[in-house]
Enzyme design. Structure first.
Site, PDB file in Angstrom:
ATOM      1  N   GLN A   1      -2.478   3.048   9.896  1.00  0.00           N
ATOM      2  CA  GLN A   1      -0.902   2.813   9.174  1.00  0.00           C
ATOM      3  C   GLN A   1       0.222   3.640   9.939  1.00  0.00           C
ATOM      4  O   GLN A   1       1.170   3.321  10.008  1.00  0.00           O
ATOM      5  CB  GLN A   1      -1.035   3.542   7.645  1.00  0.00           C
ATOM      6  CG  GLN A   1      -1.768   2.451   6.918  1.00  0.00           C
ATOM      7  CD  GLN A   1      -3.090   2.935   6.745  1.00  0.00           C
ATOM      8  OE1 GLN A   1      -4.037   3.412   7.887  1.00  0.00           O
ATOM      9  NE2 GLN A   1      -3.983   2.661   5.663  1.00  0.00           N
TER      10      GLN A   1
ATOM     11  N   ASP B   1      -2.500  10.654  -2.255  1.00  0.00           N
ATOM     12  CA  ASP B   1      -2.816   9.629  -3.319  1.00  0.00           C
ATOM     13  C   ASP B   1      -2.992  10.149  -4.679  1.00  0.00           C
ATOM     14  O   ASP B   1      -2.820   9.446  -5.800  1.00  0.00           O
ATOM     15  CB  ASP B   1      -3.903   8.997  -2.721  1.00  0.00           C
ATOM     16  CG  ASP B   1      -3.378   7.770  -1.771  1.00  0.00           C
ATOM     17  OD1 ASP B   1      -3.065   8.394  -0.645  1.00  0.00           O
ATOM     18  OD2 ASP B   1      -3.071   6.689  -1.887  1.00  0.00           O
TER      19      ASP B   1
ATOM     20  N   ARG C   1       0.859  -1.245   0.123  1.00  0.00           N
ATOM     21  CA  ARG C   1      -0.043  -0.064  -0.051  1.00  0.00           C
ATOM     22  C   ARG C   1       0.781   1.135  -0.096  1.00  0.00           C
ATOM     23  O   ARG C   1       2.170   1.172   0.163  1.00  0.00           O
ATOM     24  CB  ARG C   1      -0.919  -0.086   1.221  1.00  0.00           C
ATOM     25  CG  ARG C   1      -0.344  -0.436   2.372  1.00  0.00           C
ATOM     26  CD  ARG C   1      -0.009   0.095   3.690  1.00  0.00           C
ATOM     27  NE  ARG C   1      -0.200   1.784   3.500  1.00  0.00           N
ATOM     28  CZ  ARG C   1       0.846   2.466   3.555  1.00  0.00           C
ATOM     29  NH1 ARG C   1       2.013   2.043   3.717  1.00  0.00           N
ATOM     30  NH2 ARG C   1       0.757   3.741   3.486  1.00  0.00           N
ATOM     31  N   GLY C   2       0.158   2.446  -0.141  1.00  0.00           N
ATOM     32  CA  GLY C   2       0.924   3.643  -0.292  1.00  0.00           C
ATOM     33  C   GLY C   2       1.033   3.824  -1.803  1.00  0.00           C
ATOM     34  O   GLY C   2       1.588   3.016  -2.679  1.00  0.00           O
TER      35      GLY C   2
HETATM   36  O1  MRU Z   1      -4.479   3.193   2.037  1.00  0.00           O
HETATM   37  P1  MRU Z   1      -3.022   3.373   2.157  1.00  0.00           P
HETATM   38  O2  MRU Z   1      -2.503   3.011   3.315  1.00  0.00           O
HETATM   39  O3  MRU Z   1      -2.654   3.099   0.656  1.00  0.00           O
HETATM   40  O4  MRU Z   1      -3.199   4.902   2.167  1.00  0.00           O
HETATM   41  C1  MRU Z   1      -1.864   5.302   1.945  1.00  0.00           C
HETATM   42  C2  MRU Z   1      -1.766   6.918   2.058  1.00  0.00           C
HETATM   43  O5  MRU Z   1      -2.779   7.886   2.209  1.00  0.00           O
HETATM   44  C3  MRU Z   1      -0.423   7.503   1.864  1.00  0.00           C
HETATM   45  O6  MRU Z   1      -0.336   8.861   2.487  1.00  0.00           O
HETATM   46  C4  MRU Z   1      -0.139   8.081   0.325  1.00  0.00           C
HETATM   47  O7  MRU Z   1      -0.203   7.091  -0.510  1.00  0.00           O
HETATM   48  C5  MRU Z   1       1.310   8.324   0.057  1.00  0.00           C
HETATM   49  S1  MRU Z   1       2.416   7.363   0.108  1.00  0.00           S
HETATM   50  C6  MRU Z   1       3.920   7.969  -0.243  1.00  0.00           C
END
Ligand code: MRU
Length: 362
Positions: free
Chosen positions: A204, A245, A51-52
């Site tokens: 997270q 994102d 994820r991220g």
């Molecule tokens: O749902 P997730 O854990 O994938 O969300 C991740 C985020 O919101 C992060 O802040 C974003 O993807 C930036 S990662 C460098």
């Protein structure tokens, strides 16, 4: 196994598998997981094992390469059949999560690579796809480091920095985006106090960000999401760094749910909010944040997931968007690998892309 020494997403060319650190097992166990077939790759993204935004992009690039390698056995001398199957699989992977633009960005880049090698035969196409996926991974490492070098200019020794969710090493391949300035600061001998919002509902911040920063020897403090106003009121936060994102052309930024709460409170207490954004996460086709699709997730993540027994009455309605949009006027700067964009973002983000054309870092 120290996660800081392992790339978050990798490729095992011998096994033809994507290798990820399974983030659903952190912080208690460090487990590497091989992903081989399309369903496994799709589910790993959907279930947040990987994820991220940037890490999702790299996983998708390696994923479609692994799938293409398998397809090439069936379609070894049938380019048309190979391309058709490739596009179907690409669309399938692209349906795993809607908000992080890096997913479609990486998959489109892989499709462009395929198209650029049309007519050269399936083995040559597969070889090109392999190289392109590795380049997407390598770029991520360079880009994150650059974001850290620009971002560190926004903080000084002794500062308190707050972050929300995980835009760390675990959300990219190595340095992270929002954490990259923190790691660069540490390399330069600066002492920062870093505050991590736990980030309900999937934690997270607690499970991933506080874990990786703490493992790295950074002064790390964890807080519940509803505590950051108290911290800011006490003057303990000098700057906020978060990831994203999808950033729209006007600077509106979708990031983990709760980011806009933090930014709104920060405006009240005069704390600058910086978005760490690789250009791969900036979507100039989205005019404003209203154009960004926000992923809605299962209500059980709120009511049941971390508890032995459900912590809400059975059948209660749950509001569980995975992301929110922070309005551009709440953002003090967008830190990219080509420099820091400032308001008005409709102009400055265009300039960043002009620079990108000239410099070709990514
Ligand atoms: O749902 P997730 O854990 O994938 O969300 C991740 C985020 O919101 C992060 O802040 C974003 O993807 C930036 S990662 C460098």
């Amino acid at each position: 196994m120290n996660i800081m020494e392992i790339d978050t997403v990798d490729i095992d060319l011998e096994k033809n598998a994507v290798v990820i650190i399974d983030q659903t097992k952190l912080p208690n166990e460090v487990v590497l997981k091989d992903l081989r077939d399309p369903k496994e790759i799709w589910e790993a993204i959907y279930k947040l094992e990987v994820r991220g935004a940037p890490a999702i992009g790299v996983a998708a690039a390696f994923g479609i390469y692994v799938i293409a390698q398998d397809l090439s056995e069936k379609f070894s001398s049938d380019e048309e059949g190979f391309c058709k199957a490739f596009v179907e699989q690409k669309e399938y992977l692209n349906s795993s999560r809607p908000t992080a633009v890096n997913l479609s960005w990486a998959l489109n880049r892989m499709e462009d690579c395929l198209k650029a090698h049309l007519g050269q035969g399936v083995p040559a196409m597969v070889e090109a796809l392999k190289n392109e996926s590795i380049e997407i991974r390598d770029e991520d490492i360079r880009v994150c480091k650059k974001i850290g070098e620009y971002g560190v200019e926004l903080i000084k020794d002794g500062d308190g920095v707050l972050t929300h969710c995980n835009a760390g090493k675990l959300a990219t391949i190595r340095y992270g985006t929002a954490t990259s300035p923190i790691y660069v600061a540490a390399e330069r001998g600066m002492k920062l106090r870093v505050y991590c919002d736990e980030t309900r509902p999937l934690l997270q911040g607690a499970r991933l960000t506080s874990f990786e920063l703490f493992e790295s020897g950074i002064d790390t403090t964890l807080l519940c999401d509803n505590m950051s106003a108290a911290l800011m009121k006490q003057g303990k936060v000098n700057a906020i760094f978060v990831g994203c994102d999808r950033v729209a052309a006007n600077g509106d930024t979708a990031n983990k749910i709760g980011t806009s709460v933090v930014a709104t409170v920060a405006a009240r207490y005069g704390v600058p909010v910086y978005i760490a954004a690789p250009t791969s996460t900036i979507d100039m086709n989205c005019k404003t944040g209203d154009d960004i699709i926000i992923e809605q997730r299962d209500g059980k993540e709120v009511t049941d997931m971390w508890y032995e027994k459900p912590m809400a009455p059975a059948g209660v309605k749950v509001f569980n968007p995975a992301f929110d949009v922070t309005d551009n006027e709440l953002i003090a700067g967008i830190v990219t690998e080509y420099g820091i964009a400032r308001a008005p973002y409709t102009e400055s983000l265009k300039e960043i892309f002009e620079k990108k054309k000239e410099m070709r870092l990514s």
